[in-house]
Design a protein around this motif. Structure first.
Motif, mmCIF file in Angstrom:
data_model
loop_
_atom_site.group_PDB
_atom_site.id
_atom_site.type_symbol
_atom_site.label_atom_id
_atom_site.label_comp_id
_atom_site.label_asym_id
_atom_site.label_seq_id
_atom_site.Cartn_x
_atom_site.Cartn_y
_atom_site.Cartn_z
ATOM 1 N N SER A 119 0.830 -1.211 0.000
ATOM 2 C CA SER A 119 0.000 0.000 0.000
ATOM 3 C C SER A 119 0.861 1.257 0.000
ATOM 4 O O SER A 119 0.561 2.226 -0.707
ATOM 5 C CB SER A 119 -0.928 0.011 1.216
ATOM 6 N N ARG A 120 1.916 1.253 0.791
ATOM 7 C CA ARG A 120 2.816 2.420 0.831
ATOM 8 C C ARG A 120 3.516 2.626 -0.510
ATOM 9 O O ARG A 120 3.667 3.757 -0.974
ATOM 10 C CB ARG A 120 3.848 2.247 1.947
ATOM 11 N N THR A 121 3.933 1.541 -1.136
ATOM 12 C CA THR A 121 4.594 1.630 -2.435
ATOM 13 C C THR A 121 3.632 2.161 -3.492
ATOM 14 O O THR A 121 3.986 3.049 -4.277
ATOM 15 C CB THR A 121 5.139 0.245 -2.849
ATOM 16 N N GLU A 122 2.417 1.626 -3.511
ATOM 17 C CA GLU A 122 1.422 2.104 -4.472
ATOM 18 C C GLU A 122 1.108 3.578 -4.231
ATOM 19 O O GLU A 122 0.988 4.362 -5.182
ATOM 20 C CB GLU A 122 0.135 1.280 -4.373
ATOM 21 N N HIS A 123 0.996 3.976 -2.974
ATOM 22 C CA HIS A 123 0.695 5.371 -2.633
ATOM 23 C C HIS A 123 1.799 6.294 -3.143
ATOM 24 O O HIS A 123 1.516 7.332 -3.760
ATOM 25 C CB HIS A 123 0.526 5.505 -1.116
ATOM 26 N N ALA A 124 3.047 5.921 -2.901
ATOM 27 C CA ALA A 124 4.171 6.768 -3.332
ATOM 28 C C ALA A 124 4.212 6.893 -4.852
ATOM 29 O O ALA A 124 4.404 7.994 -5.394
ATOM 30 C CB ALA A 124 5.485 6.197 -2.805
ATOM 31 N N GLY A 125 4.028 5.795 -5.558
ATOM 32 C CA GLY A 125 4.041 5.820 -7.016
ATOM 33 C C GLY A 125 2.892 6.631 -7.587
ATOM 34 O O GLY A 125 3.075 7.432 -8.511
ATOM 35 N N LEU A 126 1.711 6.444 -7.040
ATOM 36 C CA LEU A 126 0.542 7.184 -7.515
ATOM 37 C C LEU A 126 0.694 8.675 -7.224
ATOM 38 O O LEU A 126 0.336 9.510 -8.057
ATOM 39 C CB LEU A 126 -0.727 6.636 -6.867
ATOM 40 N N GLU A 127 1.236 8.998 -6.076
ATOM 41 C CA GLU A 127 1.433 10.403 -5.728
ATOM 42 C C GLU A 127 2.396 11.081 -6.709
ATOM 43 O O GLU A 127 2.151 12.209 -7.148
ATOM 44 C CB GLU A 127 1.951 10.512 -4.291
ATOM 45 N N ARG A 128 3.468 10.373 -7.093
ATOM 46 C CA ARG A 128 4.410 10.920 -8.085
ATOM 47 C C ARG A 128 3.720 11.137 -9.431
ATOM 48 O O ARG A 128 3.871 12.183 -10.062
ATOM 49 C CB ARG A 128 5.597 9.962 -8.278
ATOM 50 N N ASN A 174 -6.435 2.631 4.001
ATOM 51 C CA ASN A 174 -5.944 1.251 4.124
ATOM 52 C C ASN A 174 -4.675 1.191 4.967
ATOM 53 O O ASN A 174 -4.533 0.301 5.809
ATOM 54 C CB ASN A 174 -5.683 0.650 2.750
ATOM 55 N N ILE A 175 -3.767 2.110 4.738
ATOM 56 C CA ILE A 175 -2.510 2.130 5.504
ATOM 57 C C ILE A 175 -2.803 2.306 6.990
ATOM 58 O O ILE A 175 -2.226 1.605 7.831
ATOM 59 C CB ILE A 175 -1.568 3.221 4.957
ATOM 60 N N ARG A 176 -3.706 3.224 7.326
ATOM 61 C CA ARG A 176 -4.069 3.410 8.739
ATOM 62 C C ARG A 176 -4.674 2.138 9.322
ATOM 63 O O ARG A 176 -4.372 1.760 10.458
ATOM 64 C CB ARG A 176 -5.040 4.581 8.894
ATOM 65 N N HIS A 177 -5.503 1.451 8.534
ATOM 66 C CA HIS A 177 -6.123 0.214 9.022
ATOM 67 C C HIS A 177 -5.084 -0.886 9.212
ATOM 68 O O HIS A 177 -5.149 -1.629 10.199
ATOM 69 C CB HIS A 177 -7.220 -0.252 8.062
ATOM 70 N N PHE A 178 -4.160 -1.016 8.272
ATOM 71 C CA PHE A 178 -3.116 -2.037 8.423
ATOM 72 C C PHE A 178 -2.232 -1.741 9.630
ATOM 73 O O PHE A 178 -1.827 -2.662 10.352
ATOM 74 C CB PHE A 178 -2.257 -2.139 7.153
ATOM 75 N N GLU A 179 -1.943 -0.469 9.863
ATOM 76 C CA GLU A 179 -1.152 -0.102 11.040
ATOM 77 C C GLU A 179 -1.923 -0.418 12.320
ATOM 78 O O GLU A 179 -1.334 -0.865 13.310
ATOM 79 C CB GLU A 179 -0.771 1.372 10.982
#
Length: 130
Positions: free
Chosen positions: A44-53, A104-109
């Motif tokens: 999720s973090r990887t997808e978020h970073a890529g999408l943000e770029r 999703n990231i908050r939920h996984f954390e």
């Protein structure tokens, strides 16, 4: 029938597993769950970073087609207007997905924290995933 309950042989007696073996089995199960949560969190973090770029790139390109004159929208070429509409649609979808990923990231954390709180005696099994 009662002979089943009065066995004399020690090898036929009920024996539980050793506590160390139980602890090891539990630790493996907890580590498996922790690994799954960590994998989902990282993806999720990887997808978020890529999408943000990519979204920032689209925003920059959209700004180029928008122009900077006050009446630019009046005499904008139809091709640029169409491109602007496509960018607006894609930007809205990208922003929606970013919000979903952040949730999703908050939920996984939270799942990870709940796992750690639920099994404090297995912190080593959970910590191997960090």
């Amino acid at each position: 029938m009662f002979k089943l309950f009065t066995r004399k042989k020690p090898d036929a007696m009920f024996r539980a597993r050793a506590p160390e073996r139980d602890h090891r089995s539990d630790a493996l199960r907890i580590a498996s769950i922790s690994d799954s949560i960590e994998d989902a969190l990282q993806a999720s973090r990887t997808e978020h970073a890529g999408l943000e770029r990519r979204l920032n790139d689209v925003l920059a390109r959209a700004a180029m087609t928008l122009g900077n004159d006050a009446d630019e929208y009046l005499d904008r070429e139809p091709a640029n207007t169409e491109l602007q509409n496509v960018f607006s649609f894609e930007i809205a979808n990208g922003e929606r997905r970013l919000r979903d990923l952040e949730t999703n990231i908050r939920h996984f954390e939270a799942l990870k924290a709940a796992l750690e709180a639920s099994f404090p005696h297995h912190k080593n099994a959970i910590a191997t995933n960090r």
